[in-house]
Each structure stands twice: as structure tokens, then as C-alpha cells.
Design an enzyme around this catalytic site. Structure first.
Site, PDB file in Angstrom:
ATOM      1  N   HIS A 126      27.077  51.735 -72.023  1.00  0.00           N
ATOM      2  CA  HIS A 126      27.582  50.396 -71.710  1.00  0.00           C
ATOM      3  C   HIS A 126      28.629  50.494 -70.600  1.00  0.00           C
ATOM      4  CE1 HIS A 126      25.905  48.356 -75.329  1.00  0.00           C
ATOM      5  NE2 HIS A 126      25.983  49.569 -75.849  1.00  0.00           N
TER       6      HIS A 126
ATOM      7  N   HIS B  38      21.506  54.727 -73.749  1.00  0.00           N
ATOM      8  CA  HIS B  38      22.152  53.908 -72.726  1.00  0.00           C
ATOM      9  C   HIS B  38      23.655  54.079 -72.797  1.00  0.00           C
ATOM     10  CE1 HIS B  38      22.110  51.502 -76.410  1.00  0.00           C
ATOM     11  NE2 HIS B  38      23.271  51.019 -75.996  1.00  0.00           N
TER      12      HIS B  38
ATOM     13  N   TYR C 237      27.771  55.455 -82.890  1.00  0.00           N
ATOM     14  CA  TYR C 237      29.030  55.002 -82.289  1.00  0.00           C
ATOM     15  C   TYR C 237      30.194  55.335 -83.214  1.00  0.00           C
ATOM     16  CZ  TYR C 237      26.655  52.187 -78.748  1.00  0.00           C
ATOM     17  OH  TYR C 237      25.893  51.771 -77.685  1.00  0.00           O
TER      18      TYR C 237
ATOM     19  N   TYR D  40      19.240  55.099 -80.756  1.00  0.00           N
ATOM     20  CA  TYR D  40      19.647  54.734 -82.119  1.00  0.00           C
ATOM     21  C   TYR D  40      18.855  53.527 -82.620  1.00  0.00           C
ATOM     22  CZ  TYR D  40      22.811  51.324 -79.805  1.00  0.00           C
ATOM     23  OH  TYR D  40      23.337  50.323 -79.039  1.00  0.00           O
TER      24      TYR D  40
ATOM     25  N   ARG E 209      16.955  51.488 -79.843  1.00  0.00           N
ATOM     26  CA  ARG E 209      17.464  51.331 -78.481  1.00  0.00           C
ATOM     27  C   ARG E 209      17.229  52.610 -77.690  1.00  0.00           C
ATOM     28  NH1 ARG E 209      21.021  48.280 -76.361  1.00  0.00           N
ATOM     29  NH2 ARG E 209      19.421  48.362 -74.790  1.00  0.00           N
TER      30      ARG E 209
HETATM   31 FE   LIG Z   1      24.674  50.320 -77.430  1.00  0.00          FE
END
Ligand SMILES: [Fe+3]
Lengths: 191, 256
Positions: B179, B177, B125, B164, B174
Site C-alpha cells: 500500500h 501488494h 499484517y 493473503y 489478494r
Molecule cells: Fe493489503
């Protein structure tokens, strides 16, 4: 599309907002719902706390309320953008959108600057809480006065008190949100 | 004590079995995750222990039965194209994500705001607190916005995010995905959720996805690969409809 036997389509499940919304959801002036310098501005502020009473630094709160004249129609322009540069213009300073979005700071504190809601009955601001660790958001209400109210009157005294913001100096209302444990805030569902 | 994936697997399976057994015994289907879902460790101190208090939904003066509105001034035309927000092209597999925003009667929610955010192709991110040692992409921020059209449809162009690691337990990853944050016509329809990609091998291990204990509800978080949405020589297409829950009182109102 999945349908159940009554013809309703089935809802998309909620998932947590996670820890990394901070560069996506908050927007400049998200806390400034009142036009800047408005003489009637009030401040709603407080801390968001976990089950051990520790402040939650990664919550994001949304606020929705009636305009001072009672209107619930809202208005666009909360996230107003510059179509040329794509930058944020901020609110236009006159329209009351009724919508605010504030992330808690490192101390778990938030502050919202708005105008008194003019809804029928006791004035309140609706609050929606998102946070890392919350798989599904939570709704509550910050009442700006105590008195006769169908929801408040349905609660035992100590729980009722969690929904009533405390008026301090300079039109400032203190409203803490405790997600769990002692003094746990009353959270709402709308069946 | 550091938890391993197999510790978490046991908890996930216990919760799954308890739910399946309850439904087989006549308990109602749960479309949403419980807030107290121990395999997702961050939830442990953050769920209310008191039951939620019901507000009678039928009163038109209930503030929450209305909600914020957004319009063309809130977005710019390139806000829904995450591949053109910088000087150069972002790295990764270009995708189009499209679908409809509907209420529980299947009617479109029109002109309403959809926001999304995601990791880059390497699973990182553009956020200071994401410190996992995967490269940042100077040409990708990973934030988009759009308004639904008259059919309730939305379209984003972006790149496929990477999986990640996170610190829920040892070797926690995870699944890829995106959000999503979505508004309906009532504040009670508010939804923040995550869209997943089909056939991800990480699904069984992820406490956040598995927190949705109803299998068919979980399937509704997974987009469908749509060849017709793919653009020749350019991008792959994924279709994902979003259905907003909310009190029965809001279902009779005309969608915007
Ligand atoms: Fe996330």
C-alpha cells in the site's frame, strides 16, 4: 513511461486504503492541528455513515485548510519524529501546518481540533475521505459559515446544507459525512 | 448466501466487457476505478449515488490547489528501511522498491511524503484485526516513510509481502501488494494506491485490482523487476513510478 497523445504522462490509478492502514497512517496528535491550549481552538467533529446510515469505523479523514491569517503555504512538522529514537515528538506547538489526519473510532466518530481557517470568502476546511470499500477517495468541504459562495450557491438547498457544519456550544462544529443515500454529502471533483 | 470465486468472476468479466465496449464506442478512458464496483463487496454501501460536483479549478483561492508540506523533521533516516526497524532481520525475500514521483507533465514532485504499509512475508499484517492464521514476524512491522529527492525519487528497502486471504467471497486471495500513500503539491493530487509484483497468478481473480477496468491503467500498478536495482548477495530490485493525477490547473505549477 506511458504517455498519451497530448504529452501528459498517464496517472497511477487509485486503490482502496483497505482495512489495515490503522497501524500505518494515523499518527499521534494527527487531530491536534491547533497548538494545544490555543484560545482560538475550534472543534470539528461528526460521524461518517454508510448507505444504511450505519457508522463507518474504518474510515480515515484528512483535513487541509488555510492558516488563520489566510496563508496556504502550510508548514512541515505534522508527523514530527525524534531523529534519535525514531519516536513521535508530535507537533512542535507553534507552527500551524494546516494538515490533520484522523481515523474514525468504533462509533464512526471523528474529532479535529484546529484554528479557524482564514481563506478568502467563506471559511472552510477541505476534507478527504478514505475507507475500506472506497476504491477512490472522496473530497468534500466543511464550511464553518453559510453565506454567498460560488460552490454553495450552485447547489439546491437540501444538498447545500450537507456542506455547512452546525455550530454548537464551546466553539464546536458538527459535520457528519454520509457516503450514500438520504442526506448524501456533496462530494467534489476538481476538473 | 456465500459467493464463490466463479460468481465474482462473472461480475468482473461483465464489468470488463462493458468498459471495453464503451471505450471501443468512443467513451473516454478511465484511469481510476469506479467507486461503485460490485465485485468488491465493501463498496456497495459506500459510494455516493449523486454525481460529484465540479469545483472550478482555475481560482487560485481554491484551498485544494495548495496542499500540506512535509520536511526532514517528519521522518527519520531509517524510516525507509523496513528491514532494520527491529533487533533482528525480518523473514522473507529482501527487496528494494524505488521509482519517481511525477506529475502529469512528467515533472518530479520534490521533497514530498511517501508512506507505505504491507503484510509480512507470510501475508500477515501487524494489525489486530488481521486474524488470518499466518505467523507474525517479531522483526517486521511493515510501515515506512520517506521524502522524495530532487529528482522526485524514492527508495524503500523491505521484504516481499505474501499473498493473503480475505472475506470478500469464498477463497478470495489478494495478490502480493504494498500500500502506498502519496502527496503532491496540491491536495487535489492526493493518492492512495497499491503496488503489485509482476506475473502474479492471482491478478485475474482479485476484484480490487480488476476494479481498474482499463487494462493499460491496471498495468501501471505493477512494478517492474529491475536487475540493475538488485544488490549482489542482498536484495532484488523493483522499479515503480507514481504519476499523480489532479486538475489541469495544478499542472502548470512548478513541482516542489
Ligand atoms: Fe493489503
Amino acid at each position: 513511461m506511458a504517455e498519451n497523445t497530448t504529452g501528459h504522462v498517464l496517472p497511477t490509478p487509485s486503490q482502496t486504503v483497505g482495512p489495515f492502514y490503522g497501524y500505518a497512517l494515523p499518527f499521534p496528535e494527527g487531530e491536534q492541528v491547533a497548538p494545544k491550549g490555543h484560545p482560538d481552538q475550534i472543534t470539528l467533529h461528526g460521524y461518517v455513515l454508510d448507505g444504511e446510515g450505519k457508522p463507518i469505523p474504518d474510515a480515515v479523514l484528512e483535513f487541509w485548510q488555510a492558516a488563520p491569517d489566510g496563508s496556504l503555504k502550510g508548514a512541515p512538522g505534522s508527523l514530527r519524529r525524534n531523529p534519535v529514537t525514531g519516536g513521535y515528538l508530535g507537533r512542535n506547538g507553534t507552527d500551524f501546518t494546516g494538515f490533520g489526519r484522523v481515523a474514525t473510532d468504533a462509533d464512526g466518530h471523528y474529532a479535529l481540533y484546529t484554528l479557524p481557517p482564514g481563506n478568502a470568502g467563506l471559511p472552510y476546511i477541505s476534507v478527504c475521505v478514505f475507507a475500506r470499500g472506497l476504491l477512490h477517495h472522496l473530497y468534500t468541504r466543511a464550511y464553518l459559515a453559510d453565506g454567498a459562495d460560488p460552490l454553495l450557491d450552485s447547489l439546491p438547498a437540501e444538498r447545500r446544507a450537507t456542506l455547512v457544519a452546525q455550530l454548537g456550544e464551546r466553539r464546536t462544529y458538527r459535520f457528519d459525512i454520509r457516503l450514500q443515500g438520504e442526506g448524501e454529502t456533496v462530494f467534489l471533483e476538481f476538473p | 448466501m456465500t459467493l464463490t470465486q466463479s460468481d465474482i468472476d462473472v461480475e468482473i468479466n461483465d464489468a470488463q466487457n462493458a468498459y471495453d465496449k464503451a471505450v471501443a464506442g468512443g467513451a473516454p478512458v478511465q484511469h481510476h476505478p469506479p467507486r461503485d464496483y460490485a465485485p468488491y463487496r465493501s463498496s456497495v454501501l459506500r459510494y455516493p449515488k449523486q454525481p460529484l460536483v465540479a469545483v472550478s479549478g482555475g481560482d487560485p483561492e481554491t484551498v485544494e490547489l495548495s496542499g500540506p508540506v512535509f520536511g526532514p523533521t517528519d521522518i527519520t533516516e531509517i524510516d525507509n528501511d523496513l528491514t532494520v526497524q527491529h533487533q533482528g532481520e525480518p523473514l522473507g525475500e529482501r527487496i528494494t522498491v524505488s521509482g519517481r514521483l511525477l506529475d502529469r507533465d512528467g515533472r518530479p514532485v520534490r521533497g514530498q511524503l511517501i508512506e507505505l504499509w504491507q503484510a509480512n512475508a507470510s501475508g500477515r499484517y501487524a494489525h489486530l484485526r488481521d486474524q488470518h492464521p499466518a505467523p507474525l514476524d517479531p522483526n517486521f512491522t511493515g510501515v515506512g516513510r520517506t521524502l522524495t529527492d530532487d529528482q522526485g525519487r524514492y527508495v524503500f528497502r523491505t521484504i516481499k509481502p505474501g499473498a493473503y486471504p480475505w472475506r470478500n467471497h469464498t477463497n478470495a486471495w489478494r495478490p502480493a501488494h504494498i500500500h502506498f500513500s502519496v502527496f503532491g503539491t496540491a491536495f487535489t493530487q492526493r493518492l492512495v494506491t497499491q503496488m503489485y509484483f509482476p506475473n502474479d497468478p492471482l491478478f485475474p481473480y482479485d476484484p480490487i485490482l480488476r476494479s481498474v477496468t482499463d487494462e493499460s491503467a491496471r498495468d501501471r500498478l505493477v512494478a517492474e523487476y529491475q536487475h540493475d536495482l538488485s544488490q549482489p548477495e542482498f536484495s532484488l530490485g523493483y522499479e515503480w513510478d507514481i504519476v499523480l493525477d489532479g486538475p489541469s490547473a495544478t499542472w502548470i505549477e512548478e513541482g516542489r
